[in-house]
Scaffold this active site. Structure first.
Site, mmCIF file in Angstrom:
data_model
loop_
_atom_site.group_PDB
_atom_site.id
_atom_site.type_symbol
_atom_site.label_atom_id
_atom_site.label_comp_id
_atom_site.label_asym_id
_atom_site.label_seq_id
_atom_site.Cartn_x
_atom_site.Cartn_y
_atom_site.Cartn_z
ATOM 1 N NE ARG A 165 -4.248 -1.452 0.219
ATOM 2 C CZ ARG A 165 -4.340 -2.715 -0.188
ATOM 3 N NH1 ARG A 165 -3.325 -3.319 -0.745
ATOM 4 N NH2 ARG A 165 -5.481 -3.377 -0.036
ATOM 5 C CB SER A 239 -8.690 -0.983 3.958
ATOM 6 O OG SER A 239 -9.089 -2.246 3.496
ATOM 7 C CD GLU A 336 -4.533 2.952 1.640
ATOM 8 O OE1 GLU A 336 -3.596 3.278 0.894
ATOM 9 O OE2 GLU A 336 -5.726 3.191 1.350
HETATM 10 N N1 EPU Z 1 -11.432 -9.835 10.171
HETATM 11 C C1 EPU Z 1 -12.149 -9.873 11.332
HETATM 12 N N2 EPU Z 1 -13.102 -8.903 11.533
HETATM 13 C C2 EPU Z 1 -13.357 -7.942 10.651
HETATM 14 C C3 EPU Z 1 -12.627 -7.897 9.451
HETATM 15 C C4 EPU Z 1 -11.661 -8.856 9.233
HETATM 16 O O1 EPU Z 1 -11.941 -10.732 12.177
HETATM 17 O O2 EPU Z 1 -14.240 -7.120 10.908
HETATM 18 C C5 EPU Z 1 -10.443 -10.874 9.887
HETATM 19 C C6 EPU Z 1 -10.975 -11.823 8.799
HETATM 20 O O3 EPU Z 1 -11.727 -12.843 9.328
HETATM 21 C C7 EPU Z 1 -9.712 -12.348 8.165
HETATM 22 C C8 EPU Z 1 -8.731 -11.179 8.328
HETATM 23 O O4 EPU Z 1 -9.272 -10.318 9.313
HETATM 24 O O5 EPU Z 1 -9.210 -13.454 8.865
HETATM 25 C C9 EPU Z 1 -8.472 -10.449 7.029
HETATM 26 O O6 EPU Z 1 -9.708 -9.933 6.500
HETATM 27 P P1 EPU Z 1 -9.958 -9.722 4.918
HETATM 28 O O7 EPU Z 1 -9.625 -10.974 4.163
HETATM 29 O O8 EPU Z 1 -11.300 -9.143 4.742
HETATM 30 O O9 EPU Z 1 -8.830 -8.704 4.476
HETATM 31 P P2 EPU Z 1 -8.279 -7.352 5.149
HETATM 32 O O10 EPU Z 1 -6.886 -7.620 5.631
HETATM 33 O O11 EPU Z 1 -9.256 -6.826 6.116
HETATM 34 C C10 EPU Z 1 -7.120 -6.541 2.922
HETATM 35 C C11 EPU Z 1 -7.049 -5.277 2.134
HETATM 36 C C12 EPU Z 1 -8.318 -5.088 1.296
HETATM 37 C C13 EPU Z 1 -8.403 -6.274 0.343
HETATM 38 C C14 EPU Z 1 -8.455 -7.573 1.161
HETATM 39 C C15 EPU Z 1 -8.376 -8.798 0.274
HETATM 40 C C16 EPU Z 1 -5.647 -3.714 3.370
HETATM 41 C C17 EPU Z 1 -5.559 -2.472 4.172
HETATM 42 N N3 EPU Z 1 -6.865 -4.118 3.010
HETATM 43 O O12 EPU Z 1 -8.208 -6.396 3.842
HETATM 44 O O13 EPU Z 1 -8.162 -3.907 0.536
HETATM 45 O O14 EPU Z 1 -9.553 -6.189 -0.471
HETATM 46 O O15 EPU Z 1 -7.301 -7.648 2.044
HETATM 47 O O16 EPU Z 1 -7.090 -8.912 -0.257
HETATM 48 O O17 EPU Z 1 -4.603 -4.309 3.054
HETATM 49 C C18 EPU Z 1 -8.594 -1.535 0.497
HETATM 50 O O18 EPU Z 1 -7.367 -1.365 0.501
HETATM 51 O O19 EPU Z 1 -9.391 -0.576 0.449
HETATM 52 C C19 EPU Z 1 -9.131 -2.902 0.569
HETATM 53 C C20 EPU Z 1 -10.430 -3.161 0.652
#
Ligand code: EPU
Length: 349
Positions: A165, A239, A336
């Site tokens: 990012r 995010s 971010e």
């Molecule tokens: N989780 C929770 N509670 C929540 C949200 C997430 O427990 O409310 C846990 C999920 O269960 C999972 C982990 O956190 O085990 C990761 O969640 P998720 O797969 O939804 O991905 P993220 O790390 O929250 C990142 C990116 C997203 C991208 C997704 C998929 C960043 C800052 N965000 O989100 O990017 O779509 O992975 O690759 O790296 C963005 O940048 O705007 C964005 C949406």
């Protein structure tokens, strides 16, 4: 010279729907118009705020700036080999439409990045990434205009300084360039990336050798629609925080206290990337509301602006979340999206 619209309300041009006013706004459709807009800002000694899809912006107050809306359009095949294509897209192309166009042409590599809001020109700035793929893996070069000289400069992958990012355009060269077009190196034969747990799960019923890039794109689109609020319905900027990196020893200590904490080893840094969504969720914020701002009920990493008031209230909520997460886990969260006005203000030409 493009039209200059004074006292312009930006509510419809940022996905957080923050109703702030810019000193002036102009829409540019060519490199010449970009240069003319920069010249105008120089004349009035105004900072320039380049605007794409407005999906990674937090507009917290009225802006004493010229907003330059990048509406350059066009997609062209610039070169090809037996196995690869080099495709150039102008900054104002919509990212998801570009991804779909490439898929239809049989140019692969962007499928995991389906449905990311925003424009092509903004994509390199934060090195957009999702479902196991980051922009840097398909990036060839970009062309930008330097604000101070109004000259065109080409950036290779190395000179963009991509990281998670992150790129030079968020750090060392922040506010110094307007990106006009981006060239991608894509594959004629699919090389699918299917490792991300949620994606693998979604495609589990199809034998791996039969999965097509179109199916990957459809799966990513479906997951995003389920988890992430549509900005047209619920204003948001994706995010709100980066996933924080911590040393392995700190992760091990956190695991002792919170056995189900989510973290992934980051091969580039040797650290562990924590799921900020998990930290915020377990800190009790999922679905929380404060004034006109809220934490999304299905994904705690996404802050929303259902009340469509100034994004400063979203920032207030973000500060409360950061303070609590720091207190509970000893982990600092970094916002971010770009925040305006920021401490270092918008770009001065
Ligand atoms: N989780 C929770 N509670 C929540 C949200 C997430 O427990 O409310 C846990 C999920 O269960 C999972 C982990 O956190 O085990 C990761 O969640 P998720 O797969 O939804 O991905 P993220 O790390 O929250 C990142 C990116 C997203 C991208 C997704 C998929 C960043 C800052 N965000 O989100 O990017 O779509 O992975 O690759 O790296 C963005 O940048 O705007 C964005 C949406």
């Amino acid at each position: 010279m493009p039209l200059i619209l004074p006292e312009f309300n930006l509510a419809r041009l940022n996905t957080l729907a923050s109703p702030v006013t810019a000193w002036a706004y102009t829409s540019v459709a060519s490199r010449e118009e970009v240069a003319e807009a920069i010249g105008y800002a120089k004349e009035y000694k105004l900072p320039v705020l380049p605007l794409g899809g407005g999906s990674n912006l937090v507009l917290a107050a009225n802006l004493n700036a010229l907003v330059v809306h990048l509406n350059l359009r066009g997609i062209e095949l610039v070169d090809e080999s037996d196995s690869e294509v080099w495709v150039r897209a102008q900054a104002g192309e919509n990212w998801h439409e570009f991804v779909q166009y490439c898929l239809n042409m049989g140019w692969y590599g962007l499928e995991n990045l389906s449905l990311i809001p925003g424009s092509v020109g903004a994509a390199p700035i934060q090195n957009i990434g999702a479902y196991g793929v980051e922009l840097e893996s398909v990036f060839a070069e970009l062309s930008a205009i330097e604000l101070s000289s109004q000259l065109a400069v080409t950036f290779t992958r190395d000179s963009c300084g991509f990281a998670y990012r992150d790129s030079v355009f968020k750090n060392r060269l922040k506010d110094q360039y307007i990106i006009c077009d981006v060239t991608f190196k894509l594959q004629k034969t699919p090389q699918l990336v299917l490792g991300y747990p949620a994606l693998a799960e979604r495609l589990a019923d199809i034998p791996e050798t039969e999965i097509t890039p179109q199916q990957v794109s459809a799966a990513v689109t479906a997951i995003r629609r389920e988890k992430l609020p549509d900005p047209a319905q619920t204003p948001n900027a994706g995010s709100f925080f980066k996933n924080p990196m911590v040393p392995q020893a700190q992760f091990a200590a956190l695991q002792q206290q919170y056995p189900d904490i989510v973290g992934y080893p980051d091969s580039a840094s040797g650290q562990v990337k924590l799921a900020a969504g998990w930290l915020i969720d377990r800190a009790g914020f999922k679905g929380a509301t404060r004034k006109s701002a809220a934490v999304h009920k299905d994904q705690a990493l996404v802050l929303t602006n259902p009340g469509k008031q100034s994004a400063r209230y979203v920032l207030e909520l973000a500060r409360e979340i950061s303070a609590t997460v720091n207190e509970l886990y000893g982990v600092a969260l970094e916002i971010e999206p770009r925040v305006y006005p920021s401490d270092d203000s918008a770009a001065a030409p």
